[in-house]
Structures are given as C-alpha cells and as structure tokens.
Design a protein around this motif. Structure first.
Motif, PDB file in Angstrom:
ATOM      1  N   UNK A 164      54.976  52.295  37.293  1.00 50.71           N
ATOM      2  CA  UNK A 164      53.983  51.903  38.305  1.00 50.71           C
ATOM      3  C   UNK A 164      52.572  52.031  37.750  1.00 50.71           C
ATOM      4  N   UNK A 165      51.722  51.085  38.114  1.00 53.95           N
ATOM      5  CA  UNK A 165      50.335  51.118  37.660  1.00 53.95           C
ATOM      6  C   UNK A 165      49.432  50.489  38.718  1.00 53.95           C
ATOM      7  N   UNK A 166      48.128  50.731  38.545  1.00 55.16           N
ATOM      8  CA  UNK A 166      47.107  50.168  39.429  1.00 55.16           C
ATOM      9  C   UNK A 166      46.216  49.243  38.604  1.00 55.16           C
ATOM     10  N   UNK A 167      45.886  48.078  39.159  1.00 56.83           N
ATOM     11  CA  UNK A 167      44.896  47.198  38.549  1.00 56.83           C
ATOM     12  C   UNK A 167      43.720  47.066  39.506  1.00 56.83           C
ATOM     13  N   UNK A 168      42.534  47.404  39.010  1.00 60.93           N
ATOM     14  CA  UNK A 168      41.313  47.295  39.815  1.00 60.93           C
ATOM     15  C   UNK A 168      40.468  46.141  39.273  1.00 60.93           C
ATOM     16  N   UNK A 169      40.182  45.183  40.159  1.00 57.61           N
ATOM     17  CA  UNK A 169      39.361  44.035  39.773  1.00 57.61           C
ATOM     18  C   UNK A 169      37.973  44.231  40.372  1.00 57.61           C
ATOM     19  N   UNK A 170      36.971  44.381  39.499  1.00 57.17           N
ATOM     20  CA  UNK A 170      35.602  44.594  39.953  1.00 57.17           C
ATOM     21  C   UNK A 170      34.794  43.322  39.739  1.00 57.17           C
ATOM     22  N   UNK A 171      34.159  42.844  40.833  1.00 55.55           N
ATOM     23  CA  UNK A 171      33.388  41.608  40.793  1.00 55.55           C
ATOM     24  C   UNK A 171      31.930  41.872  41.142  1.00 55.55           C
ATOM     25  N   UNK A 172      31.054  41.159  40.462  1.00 54.42           N
ATOM     26  CA  UNK A 172      29.624  41.190  40.780  1.00 54.42           C
ATOM     27  C   UNK A 172      29.231  39.790  41.256  1.00 54.42           C
ATOM     28  N   UNK A 173      28.062  39.627  41.858  1.00 58.28           N
ATOM     29  CA  UNK A 173      27.655  38.300  42.338  1.00 58.28           C
ATOM     30  C   UNK A 173      27.734  37.212  41.266  1.00 58.28           C
ATOM     31  N   UNK A 174      27.527  37.584  39.988  1.00 58.83           N
ATOM     32  CA  UNK A 174      27.615  36.596  38.904  1.00 58.83           C
ATOM     33  C   UNK A 174      29.005  35.956  38.814  1.00 58.83           C
ATOM     34  N   UNK A 175      30.019  36.641  39.333  1.00 64.77           N
ATOM     35  CA  UNK A 175      31.393  36.151  39.231  1.00 64.77           C
ATOM     36  C   UNK A 175      31.742  35.143  40.319  1.00 64.77           C
ATOM     37  N   UNK A 176      31.009  35.153  41.439  1.00 68.60           N
ATOM     38  CA  UNK A 176      31.419  34.300  42.569  1.00 68.60           C
ATOM     39  C   UNK A 176      30.284  33.534  43.246  1.00 68.60           C
ATOM     40  N   UNK A 177      29.047  33.986  43.081  1.00 69.57           N
ATOM     41  CA  UNK A 177      27.930  33.429  43.861  1.00 69.57           C
ATOM     42  C   UNK A 177      27.748  31.929  43.657  1.00 69.57           C
ATOM     43  N   UNK A 178      27.815  31.454  42.406  1.00 70.94           N
ATOM     44  CA  UNK A 178      27.544  30.030  42.159  1.00 70.94           C
ATOM     45  C   UNK A 178      28.594  29.148  42.826  1.00 70.94           C
ATOM     46  N   UNK A 179      29.871  29.543  42.788  1.00 68.17           N
ATOM     47  CA  UNK A 179      30.932  28.759  43.421  1.00 68.17           C
ATOM     48  C   UNK A 179      30.799  28.770  44.937  1.00 68.17           C
ATOM     49  N   UNK A 180      30.415  29.916  45.488  1.00 72.09           N
ATOM     50  CA  UNK A 180      30.201  30.007  46.940  1.00 72.09           C
ATOM     51  C   UNK A 180      29.078  29.056  47.353  1.00 72.09           C
ATOM     52  N   UNK A 181      27.993  29.034  46.564  1.00 71.19           N
ATOM     53  CA  UNK A 181      26.857  28.164  46.862  1.00 71.19           C
ATOM     54  C   UNK A 181      27.265  26.695  46.808  1.00 71.19           C
ATOM     55  N   UNK A 182      28.059  26.306  45.781  1.00 75.41           N
ATOM     56  CA  UNK A 182      28.514  24.915  45.662  1.00 75.41           C
ATOM     57  C   UNK A 182      29.348  24.501  46.869  1.00 75.41           C
ATOM     58  N   UNK A 183      30.225  25.393  47.297  1.00 77.38           N
ATOM     59  CA  UNK A 183      31.102  25.072  48.420  1.00 77.38           C
ATOM     60  C   UNK A 183      30.313  24.965  49.715  1.00 77.38           C
ATOM     61  N   UNK A 184      29.323  25.824  49.885  1.00 78.24           N
ATOM     62  CA  UNK A 184      28.464  25.749  51.073  1.00 78.24           C
ATOM     63  C   UNK A 184      27.710  24.423  51.098  1.00 78.24           C
ATOM     64  N   UNK A 185      27.254  23.968  49.920  1.00 79.09           N
ATOM     65  CA  UNK A 185      26.536  22.691  49.833  1.00 79.09           C
ATOM     66  C   UNK A 185      27.445  21.529  50.231  1.00 79.09           C
TER      67      UNK A 185
END
Length: 451
Positions: free
Chosen positions: A12-33
């Motif tokens: 058994x193991x744990x995987x932690x995925x850490x995200x900063x705005x650089x990882x998602x902000x541009x795609x969120x902005x494109x989709x909002x547009x």
C-alpha cells in the motif's frame, strides 16, 4: 505540478498530487472564454457577457473539471514513468483526499491510495511433475466409433422386435387410475427413441415388444420431461399438470437402423474419394482421429492441474483492504460490505491467477501479437463454418469477419483468453515433466468432466 509517493507498507502507498495555479489557470481561462462566446444570458448579446458573471456561473465547475484532468494525467504519467505495478486504480483517500479552496483557488493537493502488485515467484520448472491423462484408444473404442459412423450413414428399416437402440412409432392413450381409457383424454401418436429412455425398468419392459403390443407407462419415463413430454403427447407444457400419470403405449411400428456397409462407398463419403482403401486403413484413420480428438481434453486437464497447483503453492499476499474499498467504489451498482466479504475470496483467487499468468508471460516473453489474434479468430470462424457443414469464405471476407468479432469487447476478451490458455498449455507441456497415463474412455470422460 508535483507527485509525491509515500509508502505505507509493501502493498500500500499514498500518492499526493500538488498543483499550483501555473498547472491549471491557463486552461481554466481558455474554457471560461469559450463559455463566454456561446453563453446566452438575458440582457447581454452572445459573446458580450461580463467575465465576472461567467466566472460566477461556471467558474467552480470548470475549475473542478480542469483539476480532475490535470490530476488524472499526472497520476497516469507518474505511474507509467516509474513503472509502478498497481492493482485496480488509485482511489481518493478518506472523504475525498482534497485540500484547497475553490472560492480562492491557489494551491491544491489531491491524495490517493494505491494498491501495489506483490512480487510473484512462479515455482515451475523441469522438476515439476504432472500427470498427462490420455485415452487408451483400444479395439473396443475404435469399434464403437466405426459403428457410429456406419449408423450416421445407415438407413431405417422395419424391425420385428424392439431393440435397445431402435425407434418406436407409438400411440399414447391417456388412462384413468383404474387403467381404463379416459373419456376425452389424450390420444396421440409420436416417435420415441429407445436410446434416450433413461428409466431402466421401462426400457427393459419395452425391449423385445412387437408391433401391436401394449405397455402402461408414465409419459415422463419415455421422454426428457417438460417441453419434450408435451410435444410427445401433442399438448402444451401448461396442460401437463392436469394429465394422468398413466398412459397406454401401443407399438405401431418399429424402426431399426441398418448400418451402412463398410466399403469404398462409405469410405469416400467419410474421408473423400480414394483416401481410405480398406478396413485396415479405416481403423488406422479412426484411431488417429480419436487421438487428435482427445488431445484437447488432455491438454485442458493438464492446464487445470497446473493451475490448481500454482494457486495452492504460489505464496502471494494482496492488499485486501484496499481492493475491497476499490471494488465498492468502482462497482456500477451499489454493493454492500457483506456482499463484498462474501464474494471477495473468488475475486482474490481470480486476481491471484492473473498475476501468476502475467508473470509467466513476462518472464518467458510470451506475447499475444495482433496478427496472431486475428489469425486465431479466423481459425475459430472456420471451425464454426465447418460445424454447420459450410465452406469458409475467401480470406479477405474471413479477415473482415474476424475484425468485426474483435470489435466486440466481450467477444475479444473471450478470444484473448482462449489464445492465452493455448499459449500457457504449450508452455506447461514444454516446461514440466509429464507423466503420461493412459486410462479407458469412461474413466477419461469422468476426469475430463471436472474441467
């Protein structure tokens, strides 16, 4: 983005995925547009809705979707790049394994549990001994097979007395409890085959009877029951419960199968013109065909024996608690903990075999190539055509049909399983020490019946 692995134990193991705005902000902005260009909001022309309003209406949903995409891709890439062998799929830890604020999106962390595949050591080598059960194709078995071939091409003739393999054209008359003919009862003529009368007492009573003889029987004793009994009496299954158990069977006609004579005419029908010249060659051919016919059953019994042995002797521990949670979360229908507990042993056994088989394939570089799968499927189709006495189509059409079969996921899985088993059997036969053991046909059939 950053993925961190924390091992809990060997399984058994744990995987932690850490995200900063650089990882998602541009795609969120494109989709909002994109939403802004097509959004229909009262008081605003399409494409002129204020971004603040779009953000308020769709922002959280779009952010959630984009985060899921980024996280899933990150997990897949990390697992692939680090060659981590997992069981099932990653599942969110606890109530969601999520840290972050959708109202003030900045850094996010997603935590997943993974179940690790255990190390598998398959103890199979040239010292491993297994019985390889074969049918003793003796004179008795060859005689029976030749007689069956003669019967197949024989003809029905009238007989004087009922034999154990004859057919009877019989009249059935329904009786009262006192054996008198029931007024308005069933009166029907039908054919019965002595070969399929399983009631030994009734079979003995009918044997030797002549045309005109009468016997009292229960319809179920000279049929297979249900629909077969109803058809024999000319009624429906719904009528059966209301009928008497006593019927008078009158032998109207006896049909005996006259065997086809051994000779060139029969040999040519069976194997093609000029293939078999005399009875000696016929017997050799029948023996060869029987040997080939039984080899598939012999192989299946060997594979079953090795399968059982490997499951019993291969020490292998699974992350049971993780797998039970994964089964519950991934099941399309709601499933209770009690149901999982009941069915888990069977699931674990199947998974254990998959791991063993996968290790055998990997260690011995056994592969299922695409063209090989197509050719195997074509072979199955040819066999199906032959079973119905039809010639196989041209190769191009056969290939097209095979591709259509493989596009059906359920059928494709069945084909892959069959081919995998064939390759496993070949590997077993080449690897272990086989102790060939001949048994008579009846014993072989009993052993093979357990597969």
């Amino acid at each position: 983005m950053n993925v961190i692995r924390e091992d809990i134990d060997a399984l058994n193991a744990i995987l932690k995925v850490k995200l900063t705005p650089e990882d998602y902000a541009s795609e969120v902005k494109k989709t909002l547009e994109k939403h802004r260009k097509t959004a229909k909001t009262p008081g605003f022309r399409p494409g002129h809705v204020p971004m603040g309003l779009i953000q308020k209406q769709y922002g959280k949903g779009i952010l959630s979707d984009e985060l899921n995409k980024v996280v899933n891709k990150s997990l897949q890439n990390y697992i692939a790049e680090n060659k981590i062998e997992i069981l099932g799929n990653p599942i969110p830890q606890g109530d969601g394994g999520f840290e972050g604020d959708f109202n003030n999106p900045e850094d996010f962390q997603f935590t997943y549990e993974i179940g690790l595949a255990p190390e598998v050591k398959v103890g199979l080598n040239a010292k491993s001994k297994f019985d390889y059960i074969k049918v003793k194709v003796d004179k008795k078995l060859i005689d029976k097979q030749i007689e069956d071939l003669q019967r197949r091409y024989g003809k029905l003739v009238s007989g004087d007395a009922v034999g154990e393999r004859d057919m009877i054209l019989a009249q059935f008359v329904e009786l009262n409890d006192d054996a008198s003919i029931k007024e308005g009862g069933v009166l029907h003529t039908s054919t019965i085959s002595m070969e399929f009368v399983s009631d030994k007492k009734v079979k003995k009573e009918l044997t030797g009877k002549k045309v005109g003889d009468k016997v009292m029987v229960s319809p179920a004793s000279v049929s297979k029951g249900g629909a077969d009994t109803a058809a024999m009496l000319g009624v429906t299954e719904l009528d059966l419960p209301n009928l008497s158990e006593k019927f008078q069977l009158t032998v109207n006609e006896i049909k005996v199968m006259e065997l086809a004579e051994l000779g060139t005419e029969l040999y040519d029908k069976l194997f093609g013109p000029g293939t078999i010249k005399d009875e000696k060659e016929l017997r050799e051919r029948v023996k060869s065909d029987l040997d080939g016919m039984f080899v598939n059953d012999s192989d299946r019994m060997l594979t079953r024996a090795v399968y059982d042995s490997l499951l019993e002797k291969t020490e292998l521990t699974l992350p049971d608690a993780f797998l039970k949670r994964w089964i519950k979360m991934s099941n399309e229908k709601e499933i209770s903990d009690e149901q999982i507990a009941t069915e888990y042993a069977g699931y674990a056994k199947g998974l254990k075999w998959q791991l063993i088989q996968s290790e055998i394939f990997k260690t011995n570089e056994i592969k299922l190539e695409n063209q090989e799968v197509i050719n195997f499927t074509k072979g199955l189709l040819v066999s199906n055509y032959a079973q119905y006495g039809m010639p196989a189509p041209e190769d191009a059409e056969l290939t097209k049909s095979a591709m259509e079969v493989l596009q059906n996921q359920e059928e494709a899985n069945r084909v892959y399983d069959m081919l995998a088993e064939q390759k496993l059997t070949k590997y077993f036969k080449e690897t272990v020490k086989l102790n060939e053991k001949e048994v008579n046909y009846d014993e072989f059939a009993e052993l093979a019946g357990g597969k």
